[in-house]
Design an enzyme around this catalytic site. Sequence first.
Site, PDB file in Angstrom:
ATOM      1  N   SER A  83       0.805  -1.224   0.000  1.00 55.06           N
ATOM      2  CA  SER A  83       0.000   0.000   0.000  1.00 55.06           C
ATOM      3  C   SER A  83       0.836   1.271   0.000  1.00 55.06           C
ATOM      4  O   SER A  83       0.287   2.366   0.184  1.00 55.06           O
ATOM      5  CB  SER A  83      -0.964  -0.002   1.187  1.00 55.06           C
ATOM      6  OG  SER A  83      -1.998  -0.939   0.962  1.00 55.06           O
TER       7      SER A  83
ATOM      8  N   LEU B 299       2.892   2.568   2.191  1.00 56.04           N
ATOM      9  CA  LEU B 299       2.597   3.290   3.436  1.00 56.04           C
ATOM     10  C   LEU B 299       3.806   3.932   4.108  1.00 56.04           C
ATOM     11  O   LEU B 299       3.644   4.737   5.019  1.00 56.04           O
ATOM     12  CB  LEU B 299       1.961   2.317   4.444  1.00 56.04           C
ATOM     13  CG  LEU B 299       0.652   1.647   4.018  1.00 56.04           C
ATOM     14  CD1 LEU B 299       0.256   0.568   5.026  1.00 56.04           C
ATOM     15  CD2 LEU B 299      -0.456   2.690   3.908  1.00 56.04           C
TER      16      LEU B 299
ATOM     17  N   GLY C 160       9.959   7.136   2.999  1.00 56.13           N
ATOM     18  CA  GLY C 160      11.341   6.980   3.467  1.00 56.13           C
ATOM     19  C   GLY C 160      11.857   5.571   3.252  1.00 56.13           C
ATOM     20  O   GLY C 160      13.063   5.332   3.312  1.00 56.13           O
ATOM     21  N   ASN C 161      10.940   4.634   2.997  1.00 56.53           N
ATOM     22  CA  ASN C 161      11.291   3.250   2.698  1.00 56.53           C
ATOM     23  C   ASN C 161      11.056   3.079   1.189  1.00 56.53           C
ATOM     24  O   ASN C 161       9.906   3.017   0.736  1.00 56.53           O
ATOM     25  CB  ASN C 161      10.405   2.340   3.555  1.00 56.53           C
ATOM     26  CG  ASN C 161      10.426   0.870   3.130  1.00 56.53           C
ATOM     27  OD1 ASN C 161      10.881   0.520   2.052  1.00 56.53           O
ATOM     28  ND2 ASN C 161       9.889   0.020   3.993  1.00 56.53           N
TER      29      ASN C 161
ATOM     30  N   ALA D  64      11.470   0.786  -1.129  1.00 65.32           N
ATOM     31  CA  ALA D  64      10.760  -0.368  -1.701  1.00 65.32           C
ATOM     32  C   ALA D  64       9.258  -0.228  -1.485  1.00 65.32           C
ATOM     33  O   ALA D  64       8.457  -0.511  -2.389  1.00 65.32           O
ATOM     34  CB  ALA D  64      11.265  -1.660  -1.073  1.00 65.32           C
TER      35      ALA D  64
ATOM     36  N   ASN E 184      11.145  -4.989  14.462  1.00 65.53           N
ATOM     37  CA  ASN E 184      10.527  -3.774  14.983  1.00 65.53           C
ATOM     38  C   ASN E 184       9.507  -4.050  16.087  1.00 65.53           C
ATOM     39  O   ASN E 184       8.807  -3.143  16.525  1.00 65.53           O
ATOM     40  CB  ASN E 184       9.818  -3.003  13.861  1.00 65.53           C
ATOM     41  CG  ASN E 184      10.715  -2.703  12.687  1.00 65.53           C
ATOM     42  OD1 ASN E 184      10.475  -3.183  11.590  1.00 65.53           O
ATOM     43  ND2 ASN E 184      11.765  -1.928  12.901  1.00 65.53           N
TER      44      ASN E 184
ATOM     45  N   HIS F 299       0.217   2.996  10.369  1.00 64.90           N
ATOM     46  CA  HIS F 299      -0.071   1.557  10.229  1.00 64.90           C
ATOM     47  C   HIS F 299       0.775   0.709  11.169  1.00 64.90           C
ATOM     48  O   HIS F 299       0.405  -0.406  11.498  1.00 64.90           O
ATOM     49  CB  HIS F 299       0.096   1.092   8.772  1.00 64.90           C
ATOM     50  CG  HIS F 299       1.507   1.024   8.263  1.00 64.90           C
ATOM     51  ND1 HIS F 299       2.282   2.129   7.996  1.00 64.90           N
ATOM     52  CD2 HIS F 299       2.299  -0.041   7.960  1.00 64.90           C
ATOM     53  CE1 HIS F 299       3.465   1.759   7.540  1.00 64.90           C
ATOM     54  NE2 HIS F 299       3.504   0.448   7.520  1.00 64.90           N
TER      55      HIS F 299
ATOM     56  N   GLU G 223      11.674   2.211  17.281  1.00 66.08           N
ATOM     57  CA  GLU G 223      11.458   1.203  16.232  1.00 66.08           C
ATOM     58  C   GLU G 223      12.027  -0.160  16.636  1.00 66.08           C
ATOM     59  O   GLU G 223      12.218  -1.045  15.805  1.00 66.08           O
ATOM     60  CB  GLU G 223      12.079   1.696  14.921  1.00 66.08           C
ATOM     61  CG  GLU G 223      11.492   3.015  14.435  1.00 66.08           C
ATOM     62  CD  GLU G 223      10.201   2.885  13.620  1.00 66.08           C
ATOM     63  OE1 GLU G 223      10.095   1.955  12.809  1.00 66.08           O
ATOM     64  OE2 GLU G 223       9.296   3.722  13.804  1.00 66.08           O
TER      65      GLU G 223
ATOM     66  N   HIS H 261      16.064   2.382   8.753  1.00 63.58           N
ATOM     67  CA  HIS H 261      16.442   1.773  10.034  1.00 63.58           C
ATOM     68  C   HIS H 261      17.940   1.464   9.977  1.00 63.58           C
ATOM     69  O   HIS H 261      18.474   1.199   8.891  1.00 63.58           O
ATOM     70  CB  HIS H 261      15.716   0.431  10.261  1.00 63.58           C
ATOM     71  CG  HIS H 261      14.263   0.550  10.584  1.00 63.58           C
ATOM     72  ND1 HIS H 261      13.305  -0.283  10.046  1.00 63.58           N
ATOM     73  CD2 HIS H 261      13.603   1.392  11.412  1.00 63.58           C
ATOM     74  CE1 HIS H 261      12.114   0.042  10.527  1.00 63.58           C
ATOM     75  NE2 HIS H 261      12.270   1.049  11.348  1.00 63.58           N
TER      76      HIS H 261
ATOM     77  N   ASP I 243      19.304  -1.220  10.647  1.00 65.37           N
ATOM     78  CA  ASP I 243      19.580  -2.571  10.126  1.00 65.37           C
ATOM     79  C   ASP I 243      19.570  -2.631   8.597  1.00 65.37           C
ATOM     80  O   ASP I 243      19.679  -3.704   8.010  1.00 65.37           O
ATOM     81  CB  ASP I 243      18.662  -3.635  10.762  1.00 65.37           C
ATOM     82  CG  ASP I 243      17.191  -3.514  10.374  1.00 65.37           C
ATOM     83  OD1 ASP I 243      16.846  -2.660   9.531  1.00 65.37           O
ATOM     84  OD2 ASP I 243      16.388  -4.290  10.935  1.00 65.37           O
TER      85      ASP I 243
ATOM     86  N   CYS J 164      14.913  -7.955   9.066  1.00 69.77           N
ATOM     87  CA  CYS J 164      13.650  -7.332   9.509  1.00 69.77           C
ATOM     88  C   CYS J 164      12.681  -8.381  10.030  1.00 69.77           C
ATOM     89  O   CYS J 164      11.865  -8.100  10.891  1.00 69.77           O
ATOM     90  CB  CYS J 164      12.949  -6.640   8.350  1.00 69.77           C
ATOM     91  SG  CYS J 164      13.890  -5.345   7.575  1.00 69.77           S
TER      92      CYS J 164
HETATM   93  O1  SUG Z   1       8.294  -0.166   8.640  1.00 66.08           O
HETATM   94  N1  SUG Z   1       7.410  -1.634   5.576  1.00 66.08           N
HETATM   95  C1  SUG Z   1       8.117  -1.716   6.837  1.00 66.08           C
HETATM   96  C2  SUG Z   1       9.431  -2.447   6.656  1.00 66.08           C
HETATM   97  C3  SUG Z   1      10.114  -2.693   7.970  1.00 66.08           C
HETATM   98  C4  SUG Z   1      11.497  -3.211   7.809  1.00 66.08           C
HETATM   99  N2  SUG Z   1      12.073  -3.465   9.062  1.00 66.08           N
HETATM  100  C5  SUG Z   1      13.369  -3.287   9.369  1.00 66.08           C
HETATM  101  N3  SUG Z   1      14.188  -2.633   8.606  1.00 66.08           N
HETATM  102  N4  SUG Z   1      13.768  -3.761  10.491  1.00 66.08           N
HETATM  103  C6  SUG Z   1       8.376  -0.324   7.413  1.00 66.08           C
HETATM  104  O2  SUG Z   1       8.681   0.587   6.624  1.00 66.08           O
HETATM  105  C7  SUG Z   1       5.493  -1.148   4.159  1.00 66.08           C
HETATM  106  C8  SUG Z   1       4.012  -1.422   4.141  1.00 66.08           C
HETATM  107  C9  SUG Z   1       3.339  -0.974   2.882  1.00 66.08           C
HETATM  108  O3  SUG Z   1       3.816  -0.033   2.235  1.00 66.08           O
HETATM  109  O4  SUG Z   1       2.304  -1.570   2.501  1.00 66.08           O
HETATM  110  C10 SUG Z   1       6.134  -1.268   5.539  1.00 66.08           C
HETATM  111  O5  SUG Z   1       5.485  -1.050   6.529  1.00 66.08           O
END
Ligand code: SUG
Length: 448
Positions: A19, A21, A24-25, A27, A110, A137, A174, A250, A252, A371
């Site tokens: 989604s 969500l 900053g991440n 992927a 997390n 979320h 986190e 993060h 990690d 993760c």
């Molecule tokens: O918190 N992705 C998680 C990935 C967590 C990875 N954990 C570590 N690095 N330890 C986050 O960003 C994406 C959900 C979405 O986009 O549907 C998400 O929550």
Amino acid sequence: MNAHEVNFDGLVGPTHNYSGLSFGNVASTNNGRAASNPRLAAKQGLAKMKALHDLGFKQGVLAPHERPDVASLRRLGFSGSDGEVVARAAKEAPAILAAASSASCMWTANAATVSPSGDTADKRVHFTPANLNNKFHRSIEHPTTRRLLQAMFADENRFMVHEALPAQMHFGDEGAANHTRFCAEYDGAGVEFFVFGAAAFDERYPKPARFPARQTLEACQAVARLHGLSESGVVYAQQDPATIDAGVFHNDVISVGNRNVLFHHQRSFLQQDRVLDELSRKLAAVGGQFVAVEVPESAVTVEEAVKSYLFNSQLLSKPQGGMIIVVPEECRNVERVWSYLQKMSTSGGPIDEIRVFDLKQSMQNGGGPACLRLRVALSESEIAAVNPGVMMSEQLFVTLNDWVDRHYRDRLTADDLADPCLLDECRGALDELTSIMGLGSVYPFQLA
Ligand code: SUG
């Protein structure tokens, strides 16, 4: 050795979806609205757990949460029967329904920060569930996480499960994704390494400019206080804010440690030399010899690290000596990363074996091998006190695969989240799971 590292992997829940969500991440943002395959996601995770169990490592399972989270939707004003709550959210605020439907609890790095009994003042193992308050979320995970941890680590003479820190940006926490414990052996005292992205109350610390820093210094210090850690057993470091802006949301994603070894990028921390020196001194004081395996920018760029998730790996100590590095298949797809891994594992250094896993369903949301697991160092008597229903075994592996086959869909899109059947499917699956794993009543629908 009478203590072990036990890895508790998150079992992917039935609503696993993309989604977009997590600003900053990278992927998560790039795959937002792609179709997911929850059944495959769960099976990829189970295959990793089973493979590590078969190699002789201690492996546990952390159960998924109830989703969509009807209680959170009610708090936001959606009313009526549970079905009506979901239908109203789907119609009026699909983005909120998507957040309330995320299976993000799968990333158990997390879930909490964990301090083994060798480090704590009262000699119990301490857990602080992470408030994850940077993303809505994820901020709804900690109450269920706490109940699950209490159901797994129930013996209060040995285990202490705290409440999450105040859910506020000043104490953004986190969990273990920003925490590593160094030690000579898993028993005895160690050195706990807390990495933060920003300081909330002190303007002197720099901040990232583009993406959020999810973990604060003040959260790290609060967890260290709650767990009763000694000053000599703690090191704090700030993540380089420029790497957060490059997608390292993060710590990690840029470093991983195990026992006396830190595998990290040249640009992981501010004042990196000072940080490595303090780790080395403090580990020496408890009988360990610190080894830093630093990857230079000239060999692997931060961008390549984010793309491949090289550092989101697991380091596992083999009984005969040496360490296995568990990496996602994406490492094979980035040529310079794969060639670095080949060289490193044959260089005579501490990390001498590579294991590759297909975790693509999780990776597309920014979740690699590290993760997906929460590390808990436990003595043999503490292991004996863990709820046995959550420990991986031949039988549990077969049972969980069968459970996934019966309850999970093999395709889920953003539109499917509006399907009222999904809630009942999820609850039916979790009701059965709590009895498979001996968890009692841990979910809101069971407690109502
Ligand atoms: O918190 N992705 C998680 C990935 C967590 C990875 N954990 C570590 N690095 N330890 C986050 O960003 C994406 C959900 C979405 O986009 O549907 C998400 O929550």
